[in-house]
Design a protein around this motif. Structure first.
Motif, PDB file in Angstrom:
ATOM      1  N   ALA A 130       4.449  -6.971  -0.103  1.00 21.81           N
ATOM      2  CA  ALA A 130       4.238  -7.967  -1.159  1.00 21.81           C
ATOM      3  C   ALA A 130       3.778  -7.302  -2.454  1.00 21.81           C
ATOM      4  N   GLU A 131       2.890  -6.297  -2.334  1.00 18.34           N
ATOM      5  CA  GLU A 131       2.454  -5.549  -3.518  1.00 18.34           C
ATOM      6  C   GLU A 131       3.644  -4.948  -4.257  1.00 18.34           C
ATOM      7  N   LYS A 132       4.499  -4.275  -3.493  1.00 15.66           N
ATOM      8  CA  LYS A 132       5.634  -3.592  -4.108  1.00 15.66           C
ATOM      9  C   LYS A 132       6.619  -4.587  -4.722  1.00 15.66           C
ATOM     10  N   ALA A 133       6.828  -5.692  -4.046  1.00 18.09           N
ATOM     11  CA  ALA A 133       7.758  -6.695  -4.575  1.00 18.09           C
ATOM     12  C   ALA A 133       7.258  -7.263  -5.906  1.00 18.09           C
ATOM     13  N   ALA A 134       5.948  -7.562  -5.951  1.00 16.63           N
ATOM     14  CA  ALA A 134       5.386  -8.094  -7.201  1.00 16.63           C
ATOM     15  C   ALA A 134       5.438  -7.044  -8.294  1.00 16.63           C
ATOM     16  N   ALA A 135       5.155  -5.792  -7.943  1.00 21.46           N
ATOM     17  CA  ALA A 135       5.191  -4.717  -8.936  1.00 21.46           C
ATOM     18  C   ALA A 135       6.604  -4.503  -9.460  1.00 21.46           C
ATOM     19  N   ARG A 136       7.601  -4.593  -8.574  1.00 25.85           N
ATOM     20  CA  ARG A 136       8.992  -4.401  -9.012  1.00 25.85           C
ATOM     21  C   ARG A 136       9.391  -5.430 -10.060  1.00 25.85           C
ATOM     22  N   LYS A 137       8.925  -6.656  -9.904  1.00 29.13           N
ATOM     23  CA  LYS A 137       9.237  -7.696 -10.896  1.00 29.13           C
ATOM     24  C   LYS A 137       8.689  -7.309 -12.261  1.00 29.13           C
ATOM     25  N   GLN A 138       7.448  -6.789 -12.281  1.00 31.46           N
ATOM     26  CA  GLN A 138       6.844  -6.398 -13.550  1.00 31.46           C
ATOM     27  C   GLN A 138       7.546  -5.174 -14.131  1.00 31.46           C
ATOM     28  N   ARG A 156       1.005   9.502 -12.605  1.00 27.30           N
ATOM     29  CA  ARG A 156       0.839  10.680 -13.449  1.00 27.30           C
ATOM     30  C   ARG A 156       2.177  11.232 -13.924  1.00 27.30           C
ATOM     31  N   THR A 157       3.268  10.913 -13.225  1.00 24.23           N
ATOM     32  CA  THR A 157       4.565  11.489 -13.565  1.00 24.23           C
ATOM     33  C   THR A 157       5.276  10.722 -14.678  1.00 24.23           C
ATOM     34  N   LEU A 158       4.728   9.581 -15.096  1.00 22.22           N
ATOM     35  CA  LEU A 158       5.367   8.772 -16.134  1.00 22.22           C
ATOM     36  C   LEU A 158       4.992   9.275 -17.522  1.00 22.22           C
ATOM     37  N   SER A 159       5.853   8.994 -18.490  1.00 17.54           N
ATOM     38  CA  SER A 159       5.538   9.309 -19.879  1.00 17.54           C
ATOM     39  C   SER A 159       4.438   8.379 -20.381  1.00 17.54           C
ATOM     40  N   GLY A 160       3.866   8.711 -21.552  1.00 15.58           N
ATOM     41  CA  GLY A 160       2.766   7.914 -22.089  1.00 15.58           C
ATOM     42  C   GLY A 160       3.132   6.459 -22.317  1.00 15.58           C
ATOM     43  N   GLY A 161       4.325   6.227 -22.859  1.00 17.56           N
ATOM     44  CA  GLY A 161       4.747   4.849 -23.113  1.00 17.56           C
ATOM     45  C   GLY A 161       4.905   4.055 -21.842  1.00 17.56           C
ATOM     46  N   ASN A 162       5.452   4.675 -20.808  1.00 16.22           N
ATOM     47  CA  ASN A 162       5.636   3.967 -19.540  1.00 16.22           C
ATOM     48  C   ASN A 162       4.320   3.789 -18.800  1.00 16.22           C
ATOM     49  N   GLN A 163       3.380   4.724 -18.947  1.00 15.30           N
ATOM     50  CA  GLN A 163       2.047   4.511 -18.390  1.00 15.30           C
ATOM     51  C   GLN A 163       1.381   3.300 -19.038  1.00 15.30           C
ATOM     52  N   GLN A 164       1.550   3.173 -20.349  1.00 11.33           N
ATOM     53  CA  GLN A 164       0.961   2.019 -21.034  1.00 11.33           C
ATOM     54  C   GLN A 164       1.586   0.718 -20.545  1.00 11.33           C
ATOM     55  N   LYS A 165       2.880   0.735 -20.273  1.00  8.40           N
ATOM     56  CA  LYS A 165       3.532  -0.463 -19.748  1.00  8.40           C
ATOM     57  C   LYS A 165       2.973  -0.832 -18.376  1.00  8.40           C
ATOM     58  N   VAL A 166       2.638   0.182 -17.564  1.00  5.81           N
ATOM     59  CA  VAL A 166       2.068  -0.080 -16.241  1.00  5.81           C
ATOM     60  C   VAL A 166       0.704  -0.767 -16.386  1.00  5.81           C
ATOM     61  N   VAL A 167      -0.095  -0.322 -17.354  1.00  7.58           N
ATOM     62  CA  VAL A 167      -1.393  -0.967 -17.591  1.00  7.58           C
ATOM     63  C   VAL A 167      -1.196  -2.422 -18.004  1.00  7.58           C
ATOM     64  N   LEU A 168      -0.234  -2.662 -18.886  1.00 11.77           N
ATOM     65  CA  LEU A 168       0.040  -4.036 -19.313  1.00 11.77           C
ATOM     66  C   LEU A 168       0.562  -4.864 -18.143  1.00 11.77           C
ATOM     67  N   ALA A 169       1.396  -4.251 -17.299  1.00 13.06           N
ATOM     68  CA  ALA A 169       1.938  -4.970 -16.144  1.00 13.06           C
ATOM     69  C   ALA A 169       0.822  -5.453 -15.223  1.00 13.06           C
ATOM     70  N   ARG A 170      -0.241  -4.660 -15.105  1.00  8.70           N
ATOM     71  CA  ARG A 170      -1.385  -5.059 -14.263  1.00  8.70           C
ATOM     72  C   ARG A 170      -1.937  -6.405 -14.702  1.00  8.70           C
ATOM     73  N   TRP A 171      -2.083  -6.566 -16.020  1.00 10.17           N
ATOM     74  CA  TRP A 171      -2.693  -7.803 -16.517  1.00 10.17           C
ATOM     75  C   TRP A 171      -1.691  -8.952 -16.574  1.00 10.17           C
ATOM     76  N   LEU A 201       0.517  -9.388 -14.185  1.00  7.60           N
ATOM     77  CA  LEU A 201       0.475  -9.839 -12.802  1.00  7.60           C
ATOM     78  C   LEU A 201      -0.756 -10.700 -12.561  1.00  7.60           C
ATOM     79  N   ARG A 202      -1.832 -10.368 -13.239  1.00  6.44           N
ATOM     80  CA  ARG A 202      -3.093 -11.103 -13.085  1.00  6.44           C
ATOM     81  C   ARG A 202      -3.062 -12.436 -13.841  1.00  6.44           C
ATOM     82  N   ASP A 203      -2.025 -12.631 -14.683  1.00  6.67           N
ATOM     83  CA  ASP A 203      -1.927 -13.831 -15.523  1.00  6.67           C
ATOM     84  C   ASP A 203      -3.151 -13.977 -16.419  1.00  6.67           C
TER      85      ASP A 203
END
Length: 525
Positions: A383-391, A407-422, A424-426
């Protein structure tokens, strides 16, 4: 590959030819060429993931190339380790500073090259030499005996630069050196660079800020997908559009998404900050943010902007004031209460404060919402992975592999991951501290569009950025912060960069004058 006409070419200090470097699953460098002449500032440009970091690690001796040739002053060399590079006179200042927090400033500056006399460490002489280097950088207030871990980010950057200067280097690589510096500190840095190049020291300068390239650079080399696509371009004459097209392979207008034509003026504020204070950092800060509104905090590094966001988020306990979300007062200094109320924070130092670099992308996205993936005390990774894939799909994170380490992502994509966290949290309130720091021009445009899209969904957004044009371009309303106080509040359309700087400097001068007046009054009494 293009070569700029009219550039006076002398015997190169450094030549790199056909440099290749592969890692499992990726060819980071695929035939890179670079020439650096004595006494020049050679700017290395490219999107995140273009190969810049790998190239400078090869040059610093941290990575060994799989193919290609490096010559130094006309002689082939093998940079088998960082010590080999330093022995030739190559010094590197990394964006992620490699300082040792528990050691003093002087210890860090001379680490591995300790100042000694008769075979014994000579602390007082090391401290004097460190103090002289820091004074040369315009920062005599940084004490050589202070622990590096106790210093703010900008001061740590100066320590790292002082260490490079101490090595009597002939080539200094600077990777995003201005990212944590304010305008005055950047000007001091540029003064040091000009002094160095006047002594025939060469500088390889990496920055995503094209205005800096124009001011300090002599020539430009552009990397894309691990290849050199242009080299020797004159830094001041090459049009911005041409540079961006070379970096991205397509035309990108460095523009901000359009603002909403109208905000509901009678809507109740979603975020209310009233009389907030944090001793030693800021005092009596009040503002509101309505649903769908972006409020920008503009000011110099050290003005208190980041501390305001951290206090609103509950990471710092205020000495006065209150924070309300949708009319409900939050418990001060409680991040759990803030997150539960719908506040999310993307901090300035995403690698050390926001990301679990050794964990998979999906876990970094789900970490603030684990409760929704738990059943009878067990987490459902599926379920974690499925929700993450949507983001990941929605935000176009590249590569779109949720099991890849962050750690393997570029800076811009790392920032997108941080935004994706929130996302997902709505979250209802999103606090963004330097959202595009270290992010290339192409990814910036994507992040700007994403921030505006979140606001259009009704999220209340607060943005802090050291780049005033970014604040003015993104925000609907701007608070100008100086010396821990709000000195002005305007609609973004009513401001320009010069006006903001005037307000910032006027506030700073006013604070100094007030302090001087108080002192003077005390003397008179």
């Amino acid at each position: 590959m293009s070569k700029s006409p009219g550039v006076q070419v002398t015997a190169p200090l450094l030549q790199m030819r056909g440099i290749v470097k592969a890692f499992p699953g990726v060819r980071a460098l695929d035939g890179v060429d670079l020439d650096v002449q004595p006494g020049e500032v050679h700017c290395l440009l490219g999107q995140n993931g273009a190969g810049k970091s790998t190239l400078i690690k090869v040059l610093a001796g941290a990575h060994q190339p799989d193919d290609g040739e490096i010559t130094w002053r006309g002689e082939p060399v093998r940079l088998g380790n960082p010590q080999a590079a330093m022995s030739l006179g190559i010094a590197t200042i990394y964006q992620e500073l490699d300082l040792v927090d528990g050691l003093t400033v002087a210890d860090n500056i001379f680490l591995g090259r300790e100042v000694a006399r008769f075979g014994l460490s000579h602390l007082s002489r090391a401290n004097r030499l460190a103090g002289a280097l820091l004074a040369r950088l315009g920062h005599p207030e940084i004490r050589p005996t202070a622990e590096v871990g106790s210093l703010p980010a900008a001061a740590q950057q100066m320590v790292s630069i002082a260490r490079a200067l101490s090595q009597d280097a002939r080539l200094i690589i600077m990777d995003e050196p201005s990212a944590v510096l304010d305008n005055e500190e950047v000007e001091r840095l540029f003064g040091v660079i000009r002094d160095l190049t006047a002594d025939d020291v060469a500088v390889v300068y990496i920055s995503h800020r094209l205005e800096e390239i124009r001011e300090i650079g002599d020539r430009i080399t552009v990397l894309k997908d691990g290849r050199t696509v242009a080299t020797g371009l004159p830094a001041r004459e090459t049009p911005t559009r041409e540079v961006i097209t070379l970096m991205t392979g397509r035309d990108i207008e460095y523009v901000f998404p359009p603002r909403r034509t109208a905000l509901a003026g009678d809507a109740d504020p979603l975020l209310e900050v009233d009389g907030l204070a944090l001793d030693g950092h800021f005092a009596d800060v009040s503002f509101t943010v309505r649903p769908g509104e972006i409020v920008g905090l503009a000011g110099l590094v050290g003005s208190g902007r980041s501390e305001i966001l951290e206090t609103v988020y509950g990471a710092r306990r205020p000495s006065a004031g209150s924070v309300r979300v949708a009319g409900r007062r939050l418990r001060p200094g409680d991040t759990g209460a803030a997150v539960a109320a719908g506040i999310g924070l993307a901090p300035e130092e995403r690698k050390s404060q926001a990301l679990l670099l050794g964990e998979a992308v999906y876990r970094n996205i789900s970490i603030s919402s684990l409760g929704r993936f738990a059943s009878v005390g067990f987490l459902s990774r599926r379920a974690e992975k499925a929700a993450a894939r949507k983001q990941v799909t929605a935000l176009e994170v590249r590569p779109a592999d949720v099991e890849r380490e962050a750690r393997t992502l570029s800076g811009g994509n790392q920032q997108k991951v941080v935004l994706a966290r929130w996302l997902l949290r709505d979250c209802r309130v999103l606090l963004l501290d330097e959202p595009t720091r270290g992010v290339d021009v192409g990814a910036r445009s994507e992040i700007y569009a994403l921030i505006r899209e979140l606001a259009d969904r009704g999220v209340a957004v607060v943005v802090v950025s050291s780049e005033i044009p970014e604040v003015l371009g993104l925000a609907d309303r701007v608070l100008v912060i100086s010396d821990g106080a709000v000195v002005a509040e305007r609609t973004a359309d009513a401001l320009d960069e010069h006006a903001v700087l005037d307000m910032v400097m006027e506030g700073t001068v006013g604070a100094v004058a007030a302090a001087s007046g108080t002192q003077h009054g005390g003397d008179g009494a």
